[in-house]
Design a protein around this motif. Sequence first.
Motif, PDB file in Angstrom:
ATOM      1  N   PRO A   2      61.221 -49.645  72.009  1.00 49.94           N
ATOM      2  CA  PRO A   2      62.055 -49.249  71.513  1.00 49.94           C
ATOM      3  C   PRO A   2      60.622 -47.783  70.811  1.00 49.94           C
ATOM      4  N   VAL A   3      62.278 -46.495  70.344  1.00 57.06           N
ATOM      5  CA  VAL A   3      61.641 -46.007  69.140  1.00 57.06           C
ATOM      6  C   VAL A   3      61.703 -46.508  68.132  1.00 57.06           C
ATOM      7  N   LEU A   4      60.803 -46.735  67.069  1.00 57.19           N
ATOM      8  CA  LEU A   4      60.382 -46.999  66.211  1.00 57.19           C
ATOM      9  C   LEU A   4      60.340 -45.504  65.310  1.00 57.19           C
ATOM     10  N   PRO A   5      60.855 -45.411  64.075  1.00 60.84           N
ATOM     11  CA  PRO A   5      60.956 -44.179  62.816  1.00 60.84           C
ATOM     12  C   PRO A   5      60.202 -44.595  62.490  1.00 60.84           C
ATOM     13  N   THR A   6      59.261 -42.477  62.274  1.00 61.50           N
ATOM     14  CA  THR A   6      58.147 -42.903  61.889  1.00 61.50           C
ATOM     15  C   THR A   6      57.203 -42.797  59.774  1.00 61.50           C
ATOM     16  N   HIS A   7      58.851 -42.925  59.398  1.00 62.29           N
ATOM     17  CA  HIS A   7      59.211 -43.331  58.246  1.00 62.29           C
ATOM     18  C   HIS A   7      57.910 -42.163  57.258  1.00 62.29           C
ATOM     19  N   LYS A   8      57.659 -40.725  57.906  1.00 62.51           N
ATOM     20  CA  LYS A   8      57.441 -39.534  56.914  1.00 62.51           C
ATOM     21  C   LYS A   8      57.709 -39.667  56.096  1.00 62.51           C
ATOM     22  N   THR A   9      57.005 -38.502  55.179  1.00 59.76           N
ATOM     23  CA  THR A   9      57.829 -38.293  53.770  1.00 59.76           C
ATOM     24  C   THR A   9      58.180 -36.449  54.222  1.00 59.76           C
ATOM     25  N   LEU A  10      58.931 -35.983  53.576  1.00 62.56           N
ATOM     26  CA  LEU A  10      59.258 -34.361  53.790  1.00 62.56           C
ATOM     27  C   LEU A  10      58.054 -33.307  53.573  1.00 62.56           C
ATOM     28  N   THR A  11      57.288 -34.198  52.760  1.00 60.46           N
ATOM     29  CA  THR A  11      56.129 -32.958  52.322  1.00 60.46           C
ATOM     30  C   THR A  11      54.815 -33.566  53.494  1.00 60.46           C
ATOM     31  N   GLU A  12      54.828 -34.890  54.696  1.00 63.97           N
ATOM     32  CA  GLU A  12      53.947 -35.217  55.628  1.00 63.97           C
ATOM     33  C   GLU A  12      54.263 -34.056  56.771  1.00 63.97           C
ATOM     34  N   VAL A  13      55.930 -34.088  56.310  1.00 64.40           N
ATOM     35  CA  VAL A  13      56.758 -33.255  57.890  1.00 64.40           C
ATOM     36  C   VAL A  13      56.433 -31.847  57.459  1.00 64.40           C
ATOM     37  N   GLU A  14      56.688 -31.502  56.344  1.00 70.14           N
ATOM     38  CA  GLU A  14      56.383 -29.429  55.551  1.00 70.14           C
ATOM     39  C   GLU A  14      55.667 -29.663  54.930  1.00 70.14           C
ATOM     40  N   PRO A  15      54.251 -29.245  55.457  1.00 73.38           N
ATOM     41  CA  PRO A  15      53.191 -29.553  53.808  1.00 73.38           C
ATOM     42  C   PRO A  15      53.157 -28.555  52.808  1.00 73.38           C
ATOM     43  N   ARG A  16      53.939 -27.437  52.669  1.00 73.31           N
ATOM     44  CA  ARG A  16      53.986 -26.719  51.882  1.00 73.31           C
ATOM     45  C   ARG A  16      55.232 -27.039  50.949  1.00 73.31           C
ATOM     46  N   ILE A  17      55.401 -25.797  49.889  1.00 77.01           N
ATOM     47  CA  ILE A  17      55.973 -25.826  48.398  1.00 77.01           C
ATOM     48  C   ILE A  17      56.866 -24.842  48.023  1.00 77.01           C
ATOM     49  N   ALA A  18      57.889 -24.957  47.952  1.00 74.18           N
ATOM     50  CA  ALA A  18      58.464 -24.159  47.322  1.00 74.18           C
ATOM     51  C   ALA A  18      58.673 -23.399  46.266  1.00 74.18           C
ATOM     52  N   ILE A  19      59.296 -22.276  46.714  1.00 76.81           N
ATOM     53  CA  ILE A  19      59.145 -21.404  45.075  1.00 76.81           C
ATOM     54  C   ILE A  19      59.724 -21.325  44.834  1.00 76.81           C
ATOM     55  N   ASN A  20      60.354 -21.992  43.302  1.00 80.73           N
ATOM     56  CA  ASN A  20      60.791 -22.210  42.434  1.00 80.73           C
ATOM     57  C   ASN A  20      60.922 -22.341  41.318  1.00 80.73           C
ATOM     58  N   ALA A  21      61.312 -22.228  40.352  1.00 81.77           N
ATOM     59  CA  ALA A  21      61.011 -22.302  38.376  1.00 81.77           C
ATOM     60  C   ALA A  21      60.569 -23.800  38.377  1.00 81.77           C
ATOM     61  N   THR A  22      60.421 -25.267  39.317  1.00 75.68           N
ATOM     62  CA  THR A  22      59.811 -25.651  38.896  1.00 75.68           C
ATOM     63  C   THR A  22      58.093 -25.797  39.145  1.00 75.68           C
ATOM     64  N   ASN A  23      57.890 -25.720  40.609  1.00 74.49           N
ATOM     65  CA  ASN A  23      56.984 -25.606  40.842  1.00 74.49           C
ATOM     66  C   ASN A  23      55.897 -24.461  41.075  1.00 74.49           C
ATOM     67  N   ALA A  24      56.623 -23.367  40.707  1.00 75.87           N
ATOM     68  CA  ALA A  24      56.079 -21.931  40.521  1.00 75.87           C
ATOM     69  C   ALA A  24      56.375 -21.670  39.404  1.00 75.87           C
ATOM     70  N   PRO A  25      56.707 -21.371  37.433  1.00 74.26           N
ATOM     71  CA  PRO A  25      56.969 -21.387  36.962  1.00 74.26           C
ATOM     72  C   PRO A  25      56.683 -19.920  36.731  1.00 74.26           C
ATOM     73  N   GLY A  26      57.463 -19.120  36.342  1.00 69.99           N
ATOM     74  CA  GLY A  26      56.778 -17.295  35.858  1.00 69.99           C
ATOM     75  C   GLY A  26      56.195 -17.811  33.879  1.00 69.99           C
ATOM     76  N   ASP A  27      55.918 -16.283  33.531  1.00 70.96           N
ATOM     77  CA  ASP A  27      55.545 -16.179  31.952  1.00 70.96           C
ATOM     78  C   ASP A  27      55.912 -15.045  31.447  1.00 70.96           C
ATOM     79  N   ALA A  28      55.743 -14.906  30.966  1.00 72.01           N
ATOM     80  CA  ALA A  28      56.045 -13.305  30.384  1.00 72.01           C
ATOM     81  C   ALA A  28      56.014 -11.457  31.058  1.00 72.01           C
ATOM     82  N   ASP A  29      55.156 -11.777  32.167  1.00 72.75           N
ATOM     83  CA  ASP A  29      55.354 -10.772  33.300  1.00 72.75           C
ATOM     84  C   ASP A  29      55.637 -10.804  34.185  1.00 72.75           C
ATOM     85  N   SER A  30      56.127 -12.170  34.945  1.00 70.90           N
ATOM     86  CA  SER A  30      56.270 -12.582  36.072  1.00 70.90           C
ATOM     87  C   SER A  30      57.881 -13.631  36.554  1.00 70.90           C
ATOM     88  N   LEU A  31      58.649 -13.461  37.323  1.00 67.72           N
ATOM     89  CA  LEU A  31      59.931 -14.631  37.916  1.00 67.72           C
ATOM     90  C   LEU A  31      58.590 -15.870  38.622  1.00 67.72           C
TER      91      LEU A  31
END
Length: 167
Positions: A2-31
């Motif tokens: 039988p096929v068994l689940p791999t139980h991989k996390t999203l980070t393991e499947v897609e090891p990239r970081i989304a650009i958003n205010a949490t992961n790449a917060p801006g400052d006075a001169d950048s969004l």
Amino acid sequence: GPVLPTHKTLTEVEPRIAINATNAPGDADSLFKITLPGSYYLTGNITGVSGTHGIEIAASGVTLDLNGFELLGVAGSLDGVSATAAGLTNIAVINGSIRSWRNDGVDLRTSIVTNCRVADLFASSNSGYGIKAGQGNTVSNCSASFNIANGISTLGGITSPDFDPRA
């Protein structure tokens, strides 16, 4: 068996970081500001704000995948993508479009930035350069039109055979 689940996390499947205010917060001169090495990606279009860069890169070892999305500047905005710290290296900006920024669409030359890659971008209607790359950088499969300063500029950089400096 039988096929068994791999139980991989999203980070393991897609090891990239989304650009958003949490992961790449801006400052006075950048969004958004990238301050750590890694592979980053857009999840949607970004519209600029007057007086700011769209995405500021302040770390070496960064890949920024626009994921087919657009960075759209507004009146008074700075660069769409800008590497602002001196001595950065190994940066890639790929796969999307950058339009209507008051300065440059992509600026990898203001600070001493080396060994970088710009690929598969459309840069148009920026008040500065569409794409500005520094020493030893590679520009490939890019298109630049209607940029006021010039389309694509390299500073002793390496470009692909299809590069047209008149663009």
